[in-house]
Design a protein around this motif. Structure first.
Motif, PDB file in Angstrom:
ATOM      1  N   THR A  62       0.876  -1.266   0.270  1.00 46.31           N
ATOM      2  CA  THR A  62      -0.026  -0.048  -0.014  1.00 46.31           C
ATOM      3  C   THR A  62       0.725   1.008  -0.013  1.00 46.31           C
ATOM      4  O   THR A  62       2.041   0.965   0.240  1.00 46.31           O
ATOM      5  N   PRO A  63       0.167   2.342  -0.426  1.00 44.75           N
ATOM      6  CA  PRO A  63       1.068   3.829  -0.180  1.00 44.75           C
ATOM      7  C   PRO A  63       1.819   3.725   1.255  1.00 44.75           C
ATOM      8  O   PRO A  63       2.586   4.556   1.298  1.00 44.75           O
ATOM      9  N   ALA A  64       1.209   3.229   2.288  1.00 43.87           N
ATOM     10  CA  ALA A  64       1.340   3.494   3.616  1.00 43.87           C
ATOM     11  C   ALA A  64       2.753   2.428   3.974  1.00 43.87           C
ATOM     12  O   ALA A  64       3.467   2.759   4.785  1.00 43.87           O
ATOM     13  N   GLY A  65       3.259   1.684   2.846  1.00 47.88           N
ATOM     14  CA  GLY A  65       4.415   1.000   3.253  1.00 47.88           C
ATOM     15  C   GLY A  65       4.252  -0.266   4.052  1.00 47.88           C
ATOM     16  O   GLY A  65       3.782  -0.360   5.255  1.00 47.88           O
ATOM     17  N   GLU A  66       5.235  -1.249   3.693  1.00 46.95           N
ATOM     18  CA  GLU A  66       5.220  -2.588   4.687  1.00 46.95           C
ATOM     19  C   GLU A  66       6.562  -2.583   5.296  1.00 46.95           C
ATOM     20  O   GLU A  66       6.712  -3.346   6.539  1.00 46.95           O
ATOM     21  N   GLY A  67       7.733  -2.422   4.636  1.00 42.19           N
ATOM     22  CA  GLY A  67       8.878  -2.573   5.164  1.00 42.19           C
ATOM     23  C   GLY A  67       9.433  -4.162   5.068  1.00 42.19           C
ATOM     24  O   GLY A  67      10.158  -4.406   6.033  1.00 42.19           O
ATOM     25  N   LYS A  68       9.097  -4.538   4.094  1.00 37.06           N
ATOM     26  CA  LYS A  68       9.517  -6.091   3.804  1.00 37.06           C
ATOM     27  C   LYS A  68      11.064  -6.233   3.805  1.00 37.06           C
ATOM     28  O   LYS A  68      11.715  -7.201   4.662  1.00 37.06           O
ATOM     29  N   SER A  69      11.666  -5.636   3.075  1.00 37.44           N
ATOM     30  CA  SER A  69      13.307  -5.782   2.938  1.00 37.44           C
ATOM     31  C   SER A  69      13.907  -5.168   4.059  1.00 37.44           C
ATOM     32  O   SER A  69      15.158  -5.708   4.603  1.00 37.44           O
TER      33      SER A  69
END
Length: 553
Positions: A62-69
């Motif tokens: 989403t535009p909010a971002g998840e930070g997977k990396s």
């Protein structure tokens, strides 16, 4: 400080020290400057036993971002601190997102792979080598037609497209060969972004140099005027194309801010291609560390499904644990909250948006692999929201671990690391396969749509049905399917957030990728050459007289 400032201030160890720590011999390491190296996979070193494999995936982006990396790198640092034997294996960033909108793929804050600016800009030249090799093949095809066309190729049937590793919508549909008979045979052509090319997928799925050449020779490039398939081997240029990739096939070694060895190699998009780093890099990490931590692009409906159904059979190793990354603000966005309101506590939106994470968790559990959820923490998260999310996850039979990788690096990821260690000590038996590759193409696609996406069915265009018939007639139907779909939704409509159901996926075409070893099902309005946004990231990037880059993130 922002990401690039943190990266530039980080203390880096010489790459030889990182290589030695990872157990690479001097002959296996080919330095590219002080802090990057290629690993020579052609060495005669005997293959070792493999460590445990951890796959990091996420909810729909989403535009909010998840930070997977960021979580992947933080988890790698934490496992390295605890066990002293961990290695990260990631994809290489594409210049398209770096200069466009999404940004790079090197993590963030104190959970980054470094040197971040080098990795995001050219790195060791792998993307350029792939682009050059791809376009050399295209030139050789057109030259063969120009020079007499001994293979009787029908120019209208050519499926090999040119590529470029930048978002350039102007190249989606072009006409080449204009200017008279000395300038080639006029025909329609198109560009894909390099990371969506078949050659990128081939590089990432090849087991060694011989396998790379065999796969390149199997590439379908066109049909003859009487409808017979033409392959690269028929042009007798497979060796030349492979030669252009002799260095690109070698995994790249760098380090994290915490000095954990990191292999970064290959970068196929997960919304178009299979979204995983190279088999060679992952296997190398597994052979040199007790824990290899890797990720798959976008949400678990794309990258993780393709990792498990396309990459795992080639790798010969099933993940020992799966980490699904979620953020409270992204779940609230899935629950209908506005972007401007995501920093405000909203338990109702969180509960509504939880359906997205719930479906991903159940999907991953269906493979019979241990699963945990990483709640990627942000300062706006309230205690009530964290507690509510952990409670909802727990009801699924899975633990939710709050991770603070951006601000604290490995230290902020230790609880997650301990949970991963616990999960990898479980023995649930063999991985459950989503489908049998020997099943029909239609059934395989419908299985993904119904069992992973939550859809009710599939509609195939006449073009897709024609390709399916071609595959069946030529015996090309016994391969995995690679779904090309929007990353923003389980459906093929990016606006359908949360966990939509009872929708029908529209398959517009099937791309036959015999070298890669899978069939690409194009759904919805997916594009293989993205465009740049109104305000591309390139507008904010600059470099000073000292060569210091700013604005990269």
């Amino acid at each position: 400080m922002n990401d690039i400032e943190i990266s530039q201030k980080a203390e880096m160890l010489p790459i030889q020290s990182i290589a030695q720590k990872a157990g690479f011999t001097e002959g296996e390491v080919e330095p590219y400057g002080h802090y990057k190296a290629k690993i020579n996979i052609f060495s005669e070193k005997e293959k070792g036993s493999m460590g445990k494999l951890i796959l990091v995936t996420s909810i729909n982006p989403t535009p909010a971002g998840e930070g997977k990396s960021t979580v992947t790198v933080g988890l790698g640092d934490a496992l390295n601190e605890i066990t002293n034997s961990a290695m990260v294996a990631l994809r290489e960033p594409s210049q398209g997102p770096v200069m466009g909108m999404k940004g790079g793929a090197t993590g963030g804050g104190y959970s980054q792979v470094i040197p971040m600016d080098d990795i995001n800009l050219h790195f060791t030249g792998d993307m350029h080598a792939l682009t050059a090799a791809n376009n050399t093949l295209a030139a050789l095809i057109d030259n063969h037609i120009q020079q007499g066309n001994d293979l009787n190729i029908d120019p209208r049937s050519i499926v090999w497209r040119r590529c470029l590793d930048i978002n350039d919508r102007s190249l989606r549909n072009i006409v080449i060969g204009l200017g008279g008979r000395f300038s080639g045979v006029p025909r329609e052509d198109a560009f894909d972004i390099t990371v969506a090319s078949e050659l990128m997928a081939i590089l990432c799925l090849s087991k060694d140099l011989s396998d790379l050449k065999d796969r390149i020779n199997r590439i379908l490039i066109a049909n003859t005027y009487d409808g017979k398939p033409v392959f690269v081997k028929d042009l007798h240029v497979g060796g030349a194309i492979t030669a252009l990739l002799k260095d690109a096939i070698k995994p790249n070694l760098v380090q994290t801010i915490g000095h954990t060895p990191a292999l970064i190699h290959g970068g196929p998009f997960a919304n178009i291609a299979h979204g995983c780093n190279s088999v060679l890099a992952t296997r190398t990490a597994l052979e040199h560390a007790d824990y290899a931590i890797t990720e798959a692009g976008f949400g678990a409906d794309l990258g993780a499904e393709k990792f498990l159904d396309i990459k795992t059979p080639v790798l010969g190793k099933t993940p020992d644990a799966i980490v699904i990354v979620a953020t409270i603000r992204a779940l609230k966005y899935n629950g209908g909250a506005n972007l401007a309101d995501l920093q405000t506590e909203d338990l109702t939106a969180l509960e509504r948006g939880f359906v997205n994470l719930k479906r991903h968790v159940k999907n991953m559990m269906s493979y019979n692999i241990p699963v945990t959820v990483s709640i990627n923490h942000f300062v706006s998260d309230t205690d009530a929201e964290v507690s509510k999310l952990a409670e909802m996850v727990k009801a699924l039979g899975v633990n939710a671990i709050v991770t603070d990788a951006w601000a604290k690096g490995g230290e902020g990821s230790k609880e997650l690391a301990n949970e991963v260690i616990r999960l990898t000590n479980q023995d649930l038996g063999d991985m459950h396969k989503l489908y049998d590759v020997n099943d029909s193409i239609k059934n395989k696609i419908e299985t993904v749509v119904k069992n992973i996406y939550g859809g009710s069915g599939v509609e195939f265009s006449s073009a897709a049905l024609k390709k399916i018939k071609e595959c069946e007639e030529n015996g090309w139907d016994k391969m995995p399917v690679c779904m090309a779909k929007t990353q923003y939704s389980f459906s093929d409509d990016p606006k359908k957030l949360g966990a939509p159901s009872d929708f029908v996926i529209q398959v517009s075409d099937i791309n036959i990728r015999l070298g890669a070893g899978f069939l690409v099902a194009l759904t919805g309005k997916i594009l293989t050459m993205p465009g740049l946004p109104k305000h591309p990231a390139a507008l904010d990037i600059d470099i000073n007289s000292k060569g210091e880059i700013t604005g990269l993130f």
